[in-house]
Design a protein around this motif. Structure first.
Motif, short mmCIF file in Angstrom:
data_model
loop_
_atom_site.label_atom_id
_atom_site.label_comp_id
_atom_site.label_asym_id
_atom_site.label_seq_id
_atom_site.Cartn_x
_atom_site.Cartn_y
_atom_site.Cartn_z
N ARG A 1 0.85 -1.20 0.00
CA ARG A 1 0.00 0.00 0.00
C ARG A 1 0.89 1.25 0.00
O ARG A 1 1.86 1.33 0.73
N GLY A 2 0.53 2.21 -0.85
CA GLY A 2 1.25 3.47 -0.91
C GLY A 2 2.28 3.55 -2.02
O GLY A 2 2.73 4.65 -2.35
N GLN A 3 2.67 2.41 -2.60
CA GLN A 3 3.64 2.48 -3.70
C GLN A 3 3.00 3.18 -4.89
O GLN A 3 1.85 2.95 -5.22
N ALA A 4 3.79 4.06 -5.50
CA ALA A 4 3.30 4.86 -6.62
C ALA A 4 3.76 4.28 -7.95
O ALA A 4 4.86 3.73 -8.05
N GLY A 5 2.89 4.40 -8.94
CA GLY A 5 3.20 3.94 -10.28
C GLY A 5 2.49 4.81 -11.30
O GLY A 5 1.79 5.76 -10.94
N THR A 6 2.66 4.46 -12.56
CA THR A 6 2.08 5.22 -13.66
C THR A 6 1.19 4.32 -14.50
O THR A 6 1.59 3.20 -14.84
N VAL A 7 0.01 4.80 -14.84
CA VAL A 7 -0.90 4.06 -15.70
C VAL A 7 -0.35 4.07 -17.12
O VAL A 7 -0.08 5.15 -17.68
N VAL A 8 -0.14 2.88 -17.70
CA VAL A 8 0.41 2.78 -19.05
C VAL A 8 -0.55 2.13 -20.03
O VAL A 8 -0.27 2.10 -21.23
N GLU A 9 -1.67 1.63 -19.54
CA GLU A 9 -2.66 1.01 -20.44
C GLU A 9 -4.00 0.93 -19.73
O GLU A 9 -4.06 0.81 -18.51
N ASN A 10 -5.05 1.04 -20.50
CA ASN A 10 -6.42 0.86 -19.98
C ASN A 10 -6.95 -0.41 -20.63
O ASN A 10 -7.27 -0.42 -21.81
N TRP A 11 -6.99 -1.51 -19.86
CA TRP A 11 -7.38 -2.81 -20.41
C TRP A 11 -8.88 -2.94 -20.62
O TRP A 11 -9.33 -3.54 -21.58
N ALA A 12 -9.65 -2.44 -19.69
CA ALA A 12 -11.11 -2.55 -19.72
C ALA A 12 -11.63 -1.47 -18.79
O ALA A 12 -10.86 -0.87 -18.04
N PRO A 13 -12.92 -1.22 -18.83
CA PRO A 13 -13.45 -0.23 -17.89
C PRO A 13 -13.07 -0.58 -16.45
O PRO A 13 -13.37 -1.68 -15.98
N GLY A 14 -12.33 0.29 -15.82
CA GLY A 14 -11.95 0.08 -14.43
C GLY A 14 -10.77 -0.85 -14.21
O GLY A 14 -10.48 -1.21 -13.07
N VAL A 15 -10.05 -1.22 -15.27
CA VAL A 15 -8.86 -2.08 -15.14
C VAL A 15 -7.70 -1.41 -15.87
O VAL A 15 -7.80 -1.11 -17.05
N TYR A 16 -6.60 -1.20 -15.14
CA TYR A 16 -5.47 -0.45 -15.66
C TYR A 16 -4.17 -1.23 -15.49
O TYR A 16 -3.97 -1.90 -14.48
N GLU A 17 -3.29 -1.11 -16.46
CA GLU A 17 -1.94 -1.63 -16.34
C GLU A 17 -1.11 -0.53 -15.72
O GLU A 17 -1.06 0.60 -16.23
N VAL A 18 -0.47 -0.84 -14.60
CA VAL A 18 0.31 0.16 -13.87
C VAL A 18 1.77 -0.29 -13.83
O VAL A 18 2.07 -1.43 -13.49
N GLU A 19 2.66 0.63 -14.19
CA GLU A 19 4.09 0.37 -14.17
C GLU A 19 4.70 1.00 -12.93
O GLU A 19 4.46 2.18 -12.64
N PHE A 20 5.50 0.22 -12.22
CA PHE A 20 6.21 0.69 -11.04
C PHE A 20 7.70 0.71 -11.35
O PHE A 20 8.25 -0.30 -11.80
N CYS A 21 8.34 1.87 -11.16
CA CYS A 21 9.76 2.04 -11.51
C CYS A 21 10.55 2.49 -10.28
O CYS A 21 10.02 3.15 -9.39
N ASP A 22 11.86 2.17 -10.30
CA ASP A 22 12.74 2.64 -9.24
C ASP A 22 13.22 4.06 -9.55
O ASP A 22 12.83 4.65 -10.56
N ASP A 23 14.07 4.59 -8.70
CA ASP A 23 14.56 5.97 -8.87
C ASP A 23 15.39 6.16 -10.13
O ASP A 23 15.62 7.30 -10.55
N ASN A 24 15.87 5.07 -10.72
CA ASN A 24 16.64 5.14 -11.95
C ASN A 24 15.81 4.90 -13.19
O ASN A 24 16.33 4.80 -14.30
N GLY A 25 14.49 4.78 -13.01
CA GLY A 25 13.58 4.59 -14.14
C GLY A 25 13.46 3.15 -14.61
O GLY A 25 12.84 2.90 -15.64
#
Length: 66
Positions: free
Chosen positions: A23-47
């Motif tokens: 809980r609390g880890q931040a990521g970026t939405v990179v795809e919308n698979w379906a209504p209400g379902v998202y692909e989220v990418e989590f990266c370290d400080d080096n990308g």
């Protein structure tokens, strides 16, 4: 949860132990698979990506920088 678009920065509102994410880890939405379902990418400080997960809108909160 509404207002989640491509490239939105989001945070998990629950642990995803099977993915090694907490809980609390931040990521970026990179795809919308379906209504209400998202692909989220989590990266370290080096990308470098350390996790990519499909998450339901209820598992995310959109972060605001302004």
């Amino acid at each position: 949860m509404s207002g989640i678009a491509m490239h939105s920065v989001v945070a998990l509102v629950e642990d995803l132990p099977e993915e090694g994410l907490v809980r609390g880890q931040a990521g970026t939405v990179v795809e919308n698979w379906a209504p209400g379902v998202y692909e989220v990418e989590f990266c370290d400080d080096n990308g470098r990506t350390y996790a990519m997960v499909a998450a339901k809108a209820e598992q995310l909160t959109r972060l605001h920088h302004e």
